[in-house]
Design a protein around this motif. Structure first.
Motif, PDB file in Angstrom:
ATOM      1  N   LYS A 411       1.051  -1.208  -0.094  1.00  0.00           N
ATOM      2  CA  LYS A 411      -0.057  -0.061   0.025  1.00  0.00           C
ATOM      3  C   LYS A 411       0.756   1.325  -0.002  1.00  0.00           C
ATOM      4  O   LYS A 411       1.999   1.299   0.657  1.00  0.00           O
ATOM      5  CB  LYS A 411      -0.711  -0.164   1.259  1.00  0.00           C
ATOM      6  N   SER A 412       0.591   2.203  -0.845  1.00  0.00           N
ATOM      7  CA  SER A 412       1.175   3.353  -1.024  1.00  0.00           C
ATOM      8  C   SER A 412       1.295   4.183   0.448  1.00  0.00           C
ATOM      9  O   SER A 412       0.304   4.071   1.199  1.00  0.00           O
ATOM     10  CB  SER A 412       0.908   4.480  -1.860  1.00  0.00           C
ATOM     11  N   GLY A 413       2.375   4.668   0.976  1.00  0.00           N
ATOM     12  CA  GLY A 413       2.599   5.496   2.102  1.00  0.00           C
ATOM     13  C   GLY A 413       2.845   4.496   3.454  1.00  0.00           C
ATOM     14  O   GLY A 413       3.088   4.964   4.406  1.00  0.00           O
ATOM     15  N   GLU A 414       3.107   3.347   3.035  1.00  0.00           N
ATOM     16  CA  GLU A 414       3.630   2.210   4.177  1.00  0.00           C
ATOM     17  C   GLU A 414       4.972   1.752   4.013  1.00  0.00           C
ATOM     18  O   GLU A 414       5.440   0.902   4.593  1.00  0.00           O
ATOM     19  CB  GLU A 414       2.482   0.977   4.339  1.00  0.00           C
ATOM     20  N   GLU A 415       5.970   2.596   3.234  1.00  0.00           N
ATOM     21  CA  GLU A 415       6.905   2.111   3.014  1.00  0.00           C
ATOM     22  C   GLU A 415       8.034   2.301   4.553  1.00  0.00           C
ATOM     23  O   GLU A 415       8.568   1.344   4.405  1.00  0.00           O
ATOM     24  CB  GLU A 415       7.949   3.343   2.081  1.00  0.00           C
ATOM     25  N   ASP A 416       7.619   3.171   5.161  1.00  0.00           N
ATOM     26  CA  ASP A 416       8.585   3.243   6.222  1.00  0.00           C
ATOM     27  C   ASP A 416       8.039   2.096   7.471  1.00  0.00           C
ATOM     28  O   ASP A 416       8.835   1.534   8.137  1.00  0.00           O
ATOM     29  CB  ASP A 416       8.019   4.649   7.177  1.00  0.00           C
TER      30      ASP A 416
END
Length: 695
Positions: A411-416
Motif C-alpha cells: 500500500k502506498s504510504g506504508e514504506e516506512d
C-alpha cells in the motif's frame, strides 16, 4: 528449573532432512521427561518448539527451538533445527553451540539430501554425531536398509548401538547391541527379553565391531582386548565415546517418536554417549593483544558467552539466546559486549522452552544455554564477557544469499512501516539482507530461497501488520557507444529581461578499455566558452549520462570532449550551459552507435558428478558460457559466466535439478553488449513503462 553444571549437561542439536520427525521426536522427549502433559502435533501447530504462526500455518520448522529437558539428574539442551534448506542459518546457529548432533533419518524414506548436508556440516565442524532411525512404527519401515545406506554413504564409522525387534511387522522393542540384551516395549516402560533368533547373528557381528572400535580408541582397552579379556559395558562406552568425539564412530539408534517407543532409551544414550561441554575448549581471541586463546569450560574462570540467536517477542521484546563458555552469570550482573564496546545489564537470566520463558533463581554456569531479555546493544554473534578479561569469539559464518527480489510496500504510504519491520526481522534472521540499489531505485531483499523470502514477508504481516510485495528486480543494464560523434548543444531562451544562452560543441568517444565510466576533457582555447562555465558543462554531461538514449539506463565508458562553443555577455549563465551540454549529449550519443550492455556474473556451481550434464545444459540455455570445471569434495565445481537477467530464479532451479545437493556463489565480472534481438525487447519494454508512467 535448578542450576546444572557442565558435567551434567548435554547440548544436542536435532538435525536432518525436513519431514523426518525432528520436532515430533523433541516433543516425545519432553513428554517422556514429564515437561508436558500431552504430546502436541505439527499438523495442528501444538508442539512446544514450532510455535511461530508461520510454522503452524506451513506445518514445518522455520526457527530453531530450544527445549531443555531434565532427565536422570542431567540437563539435555535439545535444539530442534529446521530441515528445509532455506533456513540453513538456523542450523548454523544450532551447531555453533552444541557439543553433538543427532541426525534424524526416516525408517521408510532413509538416506536423503538433508542427511548428507547435515552430516557434512557436522564433519566440517568436527562435531560428534549420531543417527536415530525414526518412525520405526511406520508401514514398510526397514532399519537394515537404512543402516546399509548410511554405512555405504558415510563409511564404517557408522554402526548400530541398537537394533529393532520387529514382531508381526510392528516395532516391538530393541536390542542393546553393546550389552547384547533385548527389551520389549511395555507401555512407557520396557521389559527384558531374549534376542530373537532371526537377528542374533547381526547382533553378534555388530557387537564385535563395536568392541573392536572401542578398543582401538584406548590403549588400556586395546591391551585387554588383545589379551582376550572381556570388556565391560562401561569400558566399551568409554572407548566408543572417544571415537564419537574424534569422529571415528557414529552410533545409530531407533525410535518411533509419536508412540513414545525407544524415546527414553534414546535419552539415556544421549547422556551416556554424547560429550559434556567441559570436554571441549572454545577458540577465542584475547581482545587486549589479539592473541589466539582457548577458553576452558570452567565456571571458576571469568565469564564469557556468545549470543547465537535473537528472537522478537510481541510481549517480552527482544530475547537473546546465549551459551556460557566460562564462568557464570546471574541477574543483576553487568557484562561487556566487545563488539559494540558497551556494557549490558542482565535484568534476569531466563530458561526458555519453546516460546515460554522462566527466570532462574540461581546463576547459569559454564556449558549451559540460557536467555536474556531486552539487551540494548547486542545482536546475534556478539560476545559477552567480563570487562576485566575481554575475549572475543568468532562471528557465526552464515551462507551467502542466493535469491534476490525487489521489495516494496503493498500500500502506498506504508514504506516506512515495511522497511522498519524488515530491519527488526534482520535482528532475528541474519541470513537475509536489505540493500538499496541506487542505479535502479529498487530496494532489494536477498535470502536463501523463495520460501525464505516468502516467510519473511509473512512474518512482516503477522508481527507488524503491514504487507510487502515482491517483484523481479530491475536488471541494472547500462548503455555505451561504439563510435565517435560530434554534436552541438545550443540553448537559447528569451522571455523578457535577461535570457539564457549557452552553446557547446562536444565530441563523444567510446572508452574501449573500460578504464573509466565517464571522462570529461576540456579542449577549449581562446575563451570561446569562458572558464567559469566549463564546470557547468561537465556537470550537465554528468547529469545526462545517468539516463541513456536507448532505454534510459546509465551510459558508461564514454569520453566527452568540449572543444568549441560560444556565449553571450549578458544572457549566458551556468544553467544555460548545463542545459546546452545535455542537448549535445542527446544528439551526439544518438549518432555514436549506442548499444545496450548487460551485467555478466561469474557463477561457481558446486554439484555432484551425476548432475553435470543437466547443469551444463541449463547454463547454455541461459546464454551462459562454461569457463572450466574443477573436482572438489562435493563433486565438481562448474565455473561459468552468464547474464544476470537470465539467473534470477537460478537458486530455485538448481535445487530442483540437483534435489537440493547443488549450491553456488556469484560474483560480478563486467558489462557486455547484449544480442540485438534481446536488447530490442528491453528497449521496447522500457519505452512502454515510460508511456504508462506518463498516462
Amino acid at each position: 528449573m535448578k542450576a546444572y553444571h557442565a558435567a551434567q549437561i548435554r547440548n544436542v542439536g536435532i538435525v536432518g532432512h525436513g519431514g523426518e520427525g525432528k520436532t515430533t521426536l523433541t516433543e516425545a522427549m519432553l513428554f517422556a521427561a514429564g515437561h508436558i502433559d500431552r504430546m502436541g502435533k505439527t499438523d495442528d501447530g501444538s508442539t512446544v518448539t514450532d510455535y511461530d504462526p508461520e510454522e503452524t500455518r506451513r506445518q514445518i520448522t522455520i526457527s530453531a527451538g530450544l527445549a531443555p529437558i531434565e532427565w536422570k539428574n542431567h540437563k539435555i539442551n535439545v535444539i530442534d533445527a529446521p530441515g528445509y534448506f532455506d533456513f540453513e542459518g538456523e542450523v548454523i546457529e544450532t551447531l555453533s553451540v552444541v557439543e553433538a548432533a543427532l541426525i534424524v533419518v526416516g525408517a521408510v524414506s532413509g538416506l536423503s539430501v538433508g542427511t548428507e548436508k547435515t552430516w557434512k556440516m557436522c564433519k566440517d565442524r568436527a562435531l560428534p554425531r549420531a543417527f536415530v532411525v525414526n518412525r520405526m512404527d511406520t508401514e514398510n519401515a526397514n532399519f537394515q536398509k537404512v543402516l546399509d545406506a548410511l554405512i555405504d554413504k558415510f563409511g564404517a564409522s557408522v554402526a548400530p548401538a541398537q537394533w529393532p525387534i520387529m514382531q508381526g511387522g510392528k516395532f516391538a522393542g530393541y536390542v542393546d547391541v553393546i550389552e547384547q540384551k533385548g527389551f520389549l516395549f511395555d507401555g512407557a516402560k520396557t521389559k527384558a527379553t531374549e534376542i530373537p533368533a532371526d537377528i542374533a547373528t547381526e547382533i553378534e557381528t555388530y557387537r564385535g565391531q563395536l568392541i573392536e572400535a572401542a578398543a582401538e580408541n584406548d590403549e588400556e582397552l586395546m591391551e585387554k582386548f588383545f589379551g582376550g579379556e572381556e570388556l565391560s559395558k562401561d569400558e566399551i562406552v568409554k572407548g566408543l565415546g572417544i571415537g564419537l568425539h574424534s569422529g571415528t564412530f557414529s552410533p545409530v539408534f531407533c525410535t518411533a517418536a509419536p508412540a513414545q517407543l525407544g524415546v527414553a532409551a534414546l535419552m539415556d544414550n544421549l547422556i551416556g554417549f554424547m560429550p559434556a561441554p567441559n570436554t571441549k575448549e572454545k577458540a577465542a581471541k584475547n581482545v587486549k593483544d589479539g592473541s589466539d586463546i582457548a577458553i576452558a569450560c570452567d565456571e571458576s574462570k571469568p565469564f564469557s558467552a556468545q549470543i547465537f540467536k535473537t528472537l522478537q517477542d510481541n510481549f517480552v521484546g527482544k530475547i537473546s539466546l546465549f551459551k556460557v563458555y566460562s564462568g557464570k552469570v546471574k541477574a543483576g550482573d553487568i557484562v561487556y559486549n566487545v563488539k559494540s564496546e558497551k556494557t549490558e545489564k542482565i535484568s534476569a537470566v531466563l530458561t526458555m522452552r519453546g516460546k515460554k520463558t522462566a527466570p532462574l533463581d540461581d546463576a547459569i554456569y559454564a556449558g549451559d544455554i540460557g536467555a536474556v531479555a531486552k539487551l540494548q546493544n547486542s545482536v546475534t554473534g556478539d560476545t559477552l564477557c567480563d570487562n576485566a578479561h575481554q575475549v572475543r569469539f568468532d562471528d557465526l559464518a552464515f551462507p551467502n544469499t542466493a535469491f534476490t527480489m525487489a521489495v516494496s510496500a503493498k500500500k502506498s504510504g506504508e514504506e516506512d512501516k515495511v522497511f522498519g519491520g524488515l530491519n527488526k526481522l534482520l535482528e532475528e534472521d541474519p541470513t537475509f539482507k536489505l540493500e538499496k540499489r541506487l542505479d535502479t531505485g529498487d530496494m532489494l531483499i536477498s535470502g536463501l530461497g523463495e520460501m525464505h523470502l516468502d516467510v519473511i514477508t509473512s512474518k512482516l504481516k503477522n508481527k507488524f501488520n503491514v504487507e510487502a510485495k515482491l517483484d523481479e528486480p530491475t536488471v541494472p543494464y547500462r548503455e555505451t557507444i561504439r563510435k565517435s560523434a560530434k554534436a552541438q548543444g545550443r540553448h537559447k531562451k528569451q522571455s523578457g529581461g535577461h535570457g539564457q544562452f549557452g552553446d557547446v560543441w562536444v565530441e563523444f568517444e567510446p572508452i574501449f578499455d573500460g578504464s573509466a565510466d565517464f571522462e570529461f576533457v576540456d579542449k577549449i582555447v581562446g575563451g570561446v566558452v569562458p572558464r567559469n562555465f566549463i564546470p557547468a558543462v561537465e556537470k550537465g554531461l554528468r547529469d545526462a549520462v545517468t539516463r541513456g538514449v536507448l532505454a534510459g539506463f546509465p551510459t558508461i565508458n564514454i569520453r566527452c570532449t568540449l572543444f568549441d562553443g560560444s556565449y553571450h555577455a549578458v544572457d549566458s549563465n551556468e544553467m544555460a550551459f548545463r542545459t546546452a551540454a545535455r542537448i549535445a549529449y542527446k544528439k551526439g550519443v544518438a549518432d555514436a552507435g549506442p548499444v545496450l550492455l548487460e551485467p555478466i556474473y561469474r557463477y561457481e556451481v558446486y554439484v555432484p558428478d551425476e548432475y553435470m550434464g543437466d547443469i551444463i545444459g541449463d547454463m547454455n540455455r541461459r546464454r551462459g558460457r562454461i569457463m572450466g570445471m574443477n573436482p572438489t569434495d562435493e563433486g565438481q565445481q562448474v565455473v561459468a559466466e552468464a547474464p544476470l537477467g537470465e539467473m534470477f530464479k537460478y537458486a530455485t532451479d538448481l535445487r530442483s535439478m540437483t534435489q537440493g545437493r547443488g549450491r553456488y556463489d556469484s560474483f560480478f565480472e563486467r558489462y557486455e553488449e547484449m544480442p540485438a534481438n534481446i536488447a530490442q525487447k528491453v528497449i521496447e519494454k522500457s519505452k512502454k513503462d515510460v508511456d504508462e508512467d506518463d498516462e
